[in-house]
Design an enzyme around this catalytic site. Structure first.
Site, short mmCIF file in Angstrom:
data_model
loop_
_atom_site.label_atom_id
_atom_site.label_comp_id
_atom_site.label_asym_id
_atom_site.label_seq_id
_atom_site.Cartn_x
_atom_site.Cartn_y
_atom_site.Cartn_z
N GLU A 34 11.84 17.39 0.62
CA GLU A 34 11.25 16.48 0.83
C GLU A 34 9.90 16.07 1.23
OE1 GLU A 34 13.28 13.02 2.65
OE2 GLU A 34 12.12 11.82 1.04
N ARG A 72 23.24 24.73 8.06
CA ARG A 72 22.03 24.56 8.15
C ARG A 72 21.30 25.58 9.55
NH1 ARG A 72 20.71 19.15 8.53
NH2 ARG A 72 18.25 19.76 8.98
N LYS A 74 14.38 17.20 11.13
CA LYS A 74 12.31 16.68 10.93
C LYS A 74 12.31 15.28 11.65
CE LYS A 74 11.69 17.18 6.08
NZ LYS A 74 11.36 16.91 4.35
#
Length: 562
Positions: free
Chosen positions: A37, A262, A272
């Site tokens: 994104e 992850r 983020k």
RNA sequence: AGCCUGGUGGUGUAAUGGUAGCACAGGAGUUUUUGGUACUCUCAGUCGGGGUUCGAGUCCCUGCCGGGCUGCCA
């Protein structure tokens, strides 16, 4: 760079894909995608995903798309999209003509939503946030159906068209899939698939007043692009039933979503959101601060794509949560740079050395090897004269046992130059050591003598007259504890920021040829570490070096241990 | 609490019913004009309890522990 994958066991994802191919699934095709994104900068965690998706595609003779998942104009910016593309390219991956945006599919997505409405599988809901939350139920109790759930198809169609036309304010209505309000998976309790957002979109401008949610966009985008294996992180596991539901109910190509754990690294944060806070609250100097685990930060620090890709190869791939040690990352960088980076001489904290028996006005040029690991890197000349500078760390007046650098009466080798013996220590008025008077052995030119005498210590030095002054940024881990994300008793992760994460040394001196390196190009200052010239430094700041990683140092390890 | 998911040396990851291996980290040493590199050796592990089996890290039962989920974020 080619490695034999033959003897390496396949991770669980590659095993699945390999099996799918032998079973002829998707006609043997493999097509993946990397779908960030554009609402922030890429970090090391993304690198793992990039290497996985592009790597798998290449290994199985398939393709990998780059897709910008731009379904939420409230958070996304063109600036981020551009940085993302630059970072992926820098890592060395090529999506060729396959750059896509979820927004490319807005028309198709809208039509599919209409189809769902027509089939009685979606409805327009007038509930606001709070009301919707109340009816959703809890982890233990089923939800209650929205009072709008049984709205007639025609009315839904009409309302949805009006939502699209911008006739309703933000938040006043949503389009929801009609699935199961009693599902133990909350994602299936009639999830919102379209919301009203009067925001300008970087790609579609003001054309749309409604935007699809992640769940309604991601799987369909995969489907449209003919993706075969949709690889994502574990937190999307609960969304898989939804992914599958939409593909099935729309009757479209159904890629297989596979989740993996992850990447986490100790002594840093890998989200983020948290990185955004570090930036906006001024704990670091921007997204590309060399202490940040962003790809832009690591690049500026001197990390190479090769090192990062080697790291991603080594961290492994599985479903279990993991925290990789920083040491592995540093190992990968050193391993890469040891083979490729040229060596130079430099001192961080200079201490003047005068060679009493070296002729006043004599100078000479000595040969130095550019890279002992790579004969093709050749040699260079370095200046030598009566006054040189060594590092203060390399002198001790009263050294401990086993210390084999310079000390009173001790003979050491100046790398590529001469053997020197310390004769006298000079102090300034404050008592600080200001200079060493040494003698040199003219027979030892180049660093050896015919008598084969043993000189254990070899230290780096620079010529006092010609060495370039520069400053050096010495970076350390950004956080002082291994897992700052795990905040115990109400502490915030920013409470654990390492106050010593950046040490600026302004006294450094390096041999002149250092200035010939391109900014960002890695080199080693012998016995000190790997550095590169800062890519962002302003001209007035002069020569600014960033230390990428220190050399392994078994001496300081040994002495600190006691 | 319900559902989902996962537990192999300090860390990460292999072993797909048959000798628990590899890498990083740690320790010891050899080589060395970088206390770097390279090389050698070494320390250290199957979450607990039952069961199936000639044989279990792997299969079954059970307990414990970790992670995720109650956005109109992705």
């Amino acid at each position: 760079m080619e490695e034999s994958t033959a003897d390496k066991p396949l991770d669980f994802i590659r095993s699945i894909i390999s099996e799918d191919r032998t079973n002829g699934k998707n006609e043997g095709r493999v097509h993946t995608r990397f779908p960030p994104e554009p609402n922030g900068y890429l970090h090391l965690g993304h690198a793992k995903s990039i290497c996985l998706n592009f790597g798998v595609a290449e290994e199985f003779g398939g393709l990998c798309n780059l897709r910008l998942d731009d379904t939420n104009p409230a958070a996304e910016k063109t600036e981020y999209a551009e940085a993302i593309m630059a970072d992926v390219r820098w890592l060395g991956f090529d999506w060729e003509e396959r750059l896509h945006h979820a927004s490319d599919y807005f028309d198709q997505l809208f039509d599919w939503a209409v189809r769902l409405i027509e089939n009685g599988k979606a409805f327009v809901c007038d509930l606001n946030f709070e009301e919707m939350r109340e009816l959703r139920g809890t982890l233990t109790e089923p939800g209650k159906p929205s009072p709008f759930r049984d709205r007639p198809v025609e009315e839904n169609l009409d309302l949805f068209q009006k939502m699209k036309a911008g006739e309703f304010p933000e938040g006043s209505k949503t389009l929801r899939a009609k699935i199961d309000m009693a599902s133990p998976n909350l994602n299936l309790r009639d999830p919102v698939i379209y919301r009203i957002l009067h925001k300008e979109h970087p790609k579609t401008g003001t054309q749309w007043k409604i935007y699809p949610s992640y769940d309604f966009a991601h799987g369909q985008s995969d489907s449209i692009e003919g993706i075969t294996h949709s690889l994502c992180t574990l937190e999307f596991e609960h969304h898989r039933p939804l992914y599958d539901w939409f593909c099935e109910n729309l009757g479209i190509h159904h890629p297989q979503q596979i989740e993996f754990a992850r990447l986490n690294l100790n002594y840093t944060v890998m989200s983020k959101r948290k990185m955004l806070r570090l930036v906006t609250e001024g704990h670091v100097n921007g997204w590309d601060d060399p202490r940040m685990p962003t790809l832009s930060g690591m690049r500026r620090r001197g990390y190479t794509p090769q090192a990062i890709r080697a790291f991603c190869d080594r961290v492994g791939l599985a479903k279990r949560e993991n925290v990789i040690e920083m040491e592995l990352l540093e190992y990968c960088l050193r391993d890469d740079l040891n083979r490729r980076a040229e060596r130079r001489l430099g001192v961080l904290n200079p201490l003047k050395v005068t060679l009493q028996n070296y002729p006043e006005d004599q100078t000479e040029e000595l040969d130095a090897i550019n890279n002992p690991e790579d004969p093709d890197a050749g040699t260079r000349k370095i200046h030598f004269s009566r006054e040189i500078l060594i590092d203060r760390n390399d002198f001790m007046e009263d050294p401990p046992k086993k210390y084999f650098r310079m000390a009173p009466g001790r003979e050491v080798r100046l790398k590529y130059a001469y053997y020197v013996t310390c004769k006298e220590v000079i102090r300034d008025e404050s008592g600080e050591i200001s200079e060493l008077i040494c003698s040199y052995d003219p027979e030892s030119r180049g660093g050896g003598t015919a008598d084969g005498r043993k000189v254990k210590g070899t230290i780096q030095w620079v010529d006092a007259r010609t060495a370039l002054p520069c400053s050096a940024n010495l970076y350390d881990r950004l956080f002082s504890c291994p897992n700052p994300e795990e905040n115990e008793d109400g502490k915030d992760f920013t409470d654990f920021i390492n106050s010593g994460s950046l040490e600026v040394v302004t006294t450094a001196r390096v041999e002149p040829s250092v200035s010939a390196f391109e900014p960002g190009q890695p080199f080693q200052l012998e016995r000190v570490g790997y550095f590169c010239i800062d890519t962002n430094a302003v001209a007035e700041a002069g020569l600014v070096l960033n230390r990428s990683v220190a050399l392994r140092d078994s001496w300081s390890k040994k002495t600190q241990g006691k």
